[in-house]
Enzyme design. Structure first.
Site, PDB file in Angstrom:
ATOM      1  N   SER A  62      13.576   7.575   1.582  1.00  0.00           N
ATOM      2  CA  SER A  62      13.608   6.551   2.510  1.00  0.00           C
ATOM      3  C   SER A  62      14.836   6.121   3.309  1.00  0.00           C
ATOM      4  O   SER A  62      15.027   5.454   4.105  1.00  0.00           O
ATOM      5  CB  SER A  62      12.825   5.316   1.827  1.00  0.00           C
ATOM      6  OG  SER A  62      14.012   4.568   0.943  1.00  0.00           O
ATOM      7  N   LYS A  83      17.331  -0.096  -0.228  1.00  0.00           N
ATOM      8  CA  LYS A  83      16.962  -0.562   1.084  1.00  0.00           C
ATOM      9  C   LYS A  83      18.218  -1.185   1.787  1.00  0.00           C
ATOM     10  O   LYS A  83      19.102  -1.664   1.013  1.00  0.00           O
ATOM     11  CB  LYS A  83      15.763  -1.423   1.330  1.00  0.00           C
ATOM     12  CG  LYS A  83      14.579  -0.674   0.536  1.00  0.00           C
ATOM     13  CD  LYS A  83      13.835   0.468   1.506  1.00  0.00           C
ATOM     14  CE  LYS A  83      12.655   0.909   0.991  1.00  0.00           C
ATOM     15  NZ  LYS A  83      12.939   2.312   0.620  1.00  0.00           N
TER      16      LYS A  83
END
Length: 91
Positions: free
Chosen positions: A10, A47
């Site tokens: 990601s 993230k």
């Protein structure tokens, strides 16, 4: 400060790849735009923190993953801010 192994793809746009080892500093106060280690409802994530205009989200650096909006009732724990990494290939 601690080391955190990366699992998944990601954050490829930030040049963080599966198998890399991140250096994470728990003493840094997380701010908008920083890459963080977070737990959302018990799931660990790497993230980019988005915190603007009353919106709180965790953003991936891969278009295959949508933003994770943090809403009422969700448990968010930010462990620390990523300050460096060791490449999975030793480079």
């Amino acid at each position: 400060t601690f080391f955190f192994p990366v699992e998944g793809d990601s954050m490829q746009g930030a040049e963080i790849f599966d198998g890399d080892i991140l250096v994470v500093d728990k003493s840094i106060r997380p701010r908008h735009g920083q890459i963080v280690i977070a737990f959302v409802d018990g799931q660990r994530l790497v993230k980019r923190l988005y915190q603007r205009a009353g919106r709180l989200a965790l953003l991936a650096e891969n278009p295959a993953y949508p933003p994770l909006e943090i809403r009422d009732g969700m448990e968010l724990l930010i462990w620390g801010v990523v300050t460096g990494k060791f490449n999975r290939f030793g480079a």
